[in-house]
Scaffold this motif. Structure first.
Motif, short mmCIF file in Angstrom:
data_model
loop_
_atom_site.label_atom_id
_atom_site.label_comp_id
_atom_site.label_asym_id
_atom_site.label_seq_id
_atom_site.Cartn_x
_atom_site.Cartn_y
_atom_site.Cartn_z
N ALA A 97 -9.40 -0.68 2.26
CA ALA A 97 -8.37 -1.10 1.22
C ALA A 97 -8.31 -2.65 1.23
CB ALA A 97 -7.14 -0.49 1.54
N VAL A 102 0.95 -0.98 0.09
CA VAL A 102 0.01 0.11 -0.04
C VAL A 102 0.80 1.26 -0.01
CG1 VAL A 102 -0.10 -0.04 2.57
CG2 VAL A 102 -1.75 1.19 1.11
N VAL A 157 -3.65 5.06 -0.46
CA VAL A 157 -4.23 5.85 0.45
C VAL A 157 -3.90 7.12 0.15
CG1 VAL A 157 -5.07 6.33 3.01
CG2 VAL A 157 -4.47 3.91 2.03
N ASN A 158 -4.79 8.37 -0.15
CA ASN A 158 -4.47 9.56 -0.20
C ASN A 158 -4.63 10.36 0.74
OD1 ASN A 158 -3.44 9.74 -3.18
ND2 ASN A 158 -5.33 8.98 -3.69
N VAL A 173 -2.37 5.33 10.11
CA VAL A 173 -2.85 4.62 8.97
C VAL A 173 -1.78 3.62 8.54
CG1 VAL A 173 -3.45 4.61 6.66
CG2 VAL A 173 -4.33 6.24 7.95
N VAL A 207 0.86 5.04 0.97
CA VAL A 207 0.29 5.99 1.99
C VAL A 207 0.92 7.28 1.85
CG1 VAL A 207 -0.35 6.33 4.17
CG2 VAL A 207 -0.33 4.16 3.40
N VAL A 234 -8.10 4.74 -1.59
CA VAL A 234 -8.92 5.54 -0.64
C VAL A 234 -8.46 7.05 -0.55
CG1 VAL A 234 -9.66 5.31 1.83
CG2 VAL A 234 -9.21 3.50 0.65
N CYS A 235 -9.62 7.70 -0.69
CA CYS A 235 -9.07 9.12 -0.61
C CYS A 235 -9.75 9.84 0.65
CB CYS A 235 -9.96 9.99 -1.77
SG CYS A 235 -9.09 9.60 -3.32
N ILE A 240 -10.11 3.23 6.98
CA ILE A 240 -9.15 3.27 5.68
C ILE A 240 -8.68 1.69 5.55
CG2 ILE A 240 -7.16 3.76 4.65
CD1 ILE A 240 -8.17 6.76 6.20
N ARG A 241 -8.17 0.90 6.26
CA ARG A 241 -7.63 -0.38 6.26
C ARG A 241 -8.83 -1.20 5.74
NH1 ARG A 241 -7.85 -4.83 6.96
NH2 ARG A 241 -9.30 -4.59 8.45
#
Length: 229
Positions: free
Chosen positions: A211, A6, A79-80, A19, A8, A130-131, A207-208
Motif C-alpha cells: 500500500a 487507508v 485493503v480488502n 493490519v 481496511v 490490496v486484496c 500488505i502495508r
C-alpha cells in the motif's frame, strides 16, 4: 496528523487487527468498517470506525465516504480483508447455496468497496488496492471448491483492476495466505503444527508495503505469504 488514509475492511478480524496496527504505527489514518456499532470518531491513536454492511452497495459507499472525508488525509489505499471459509463435500455433494455463499462473502465486498473507492483514489492522484486471495486459489484441495473458486475470482478481479487503472495511478496487488496463525484457526485445528503457519503480523507487513510508495513499481502481483505451511 496523518497525511493519508487507508480503508481496511475486515479490520477487526484475526488478520485485520494486525493490519490496522501496522498502518497506525506507520502514521496512516485508518478507517475500519463494522457491521454494527461504530462511528466516525476515532479512539485515541486508534482507527476511525464506521457502521457499514459491505455486502450492500450503500454500506460500501458509506464506508468509502468516511474514508475519503478528511481533505488533509486523502484516501490513498484500500485493503480488502473481508471474506470467509467453509469446507464441505466434493462438488457433487455441495449445495449450490453454499457455493453461492462463498462467492458472496469473499467476492462481493471486495468488488463493492473497490468500485466505490476507485474514483477517490484517482482523484487523490493515485493509490493502492490490496486484496486477499488464498493459496487455495492456485492450489485447490478437496472439499472446498466454493472457497477456492471465490478466492480465484478475487485474484482475477484484482488483476483486472490493475490493468484498468494502471494509467490512472492506481495499483492493485494480491496476497495469497496459506493458513494464518489466528486463535480461530488454532481452535479449529488444535493438532496442527502451528509453527508452520504464518503470523498475522508478517502478512500485515507485506500488505502495508504493497500500500505504500515503497512498492510504487508493483501492480498486478500475486504474492504468496505461506510461512512454512
Amino acid at each position: 496528523m496523518a497525511e493519508r488514509t487507508v480503508l481496511v475492511t475486515g479490520g477487526t478480524g484475526g488478520l485485520g487487527g494486525a493490519v490496522t496496527a501496522a498502518f497506525l504505527k506507520a502514521g496512516w489514518r485508518v478507517v475500519v468498517p463494522e457491521r454494527e456499532g461504530g462511528g466516525a470518531a476515532p479512539a485515541a491513536a486508534g482507527p476511525v470506525r464506521v457502521a457499514a454492511d459491505l455486502l450492500d452497495p450503500g454500506g460500501a459507499a458509506r464506508a468509502v465516504a468516511v474514508a475519503a472525508a478528511e481533505p488533509a488525509a486523502p484516501l490513498r489505499a484500500v485493503v480488502n480483508l473481508v471474506g470467509g471459509y467453509a469446507s464441505g463435500g466434493l462438488v457433487h455433494e455441495t449445495p449450490i447455496e453454499e457455493f453461492d455463499r462463498m462467492l458472496r462473502i469473499n467476492l462481493r465486498p471486495t468488488y463493492l468497496v473497490t468500485q466505490a473507492a476507485l474514483p477517490h483514489l484517482v482523484e487523490a492522484g493515485g493509490g493502492a488496492v490490496v486484496c486477499v486471495s488464498a493459496r487455495a486459489a492456485v492450489a485447490p484441495f478437496p472439499g472446498a471448491a466454493g472457497y477456492a473458486t471465490a478466492k480465484a475470482a478475487v485474484l482475477a478481479f484484482a488483476n483486472a483492476v490493475a490493468v484498468e487503472y494502471r494509467q490512472r495511478g492506481v495499483r492493485c496487488n494480491t496476497v495469497l495466505p496459506s493458513v494464518i496463525d489466528t486463535p480461530a484457526n488454532r481452535a479449529a485445528q488444535p493438532d496442527a503444527d502451528h509453527r508452520r503457519w504464518v503470523p498475522p503480523a508478517e502478512i500485515a507487513a507485506v500488505i502495508r508495503f504493497l500500500a505504500s510508495d515503497e512498492s510504487a513499481p508493483t501492480s498486478g502481483a500475486s504474492l504468496p505469504v505461506y510461512g512454512r505451511a
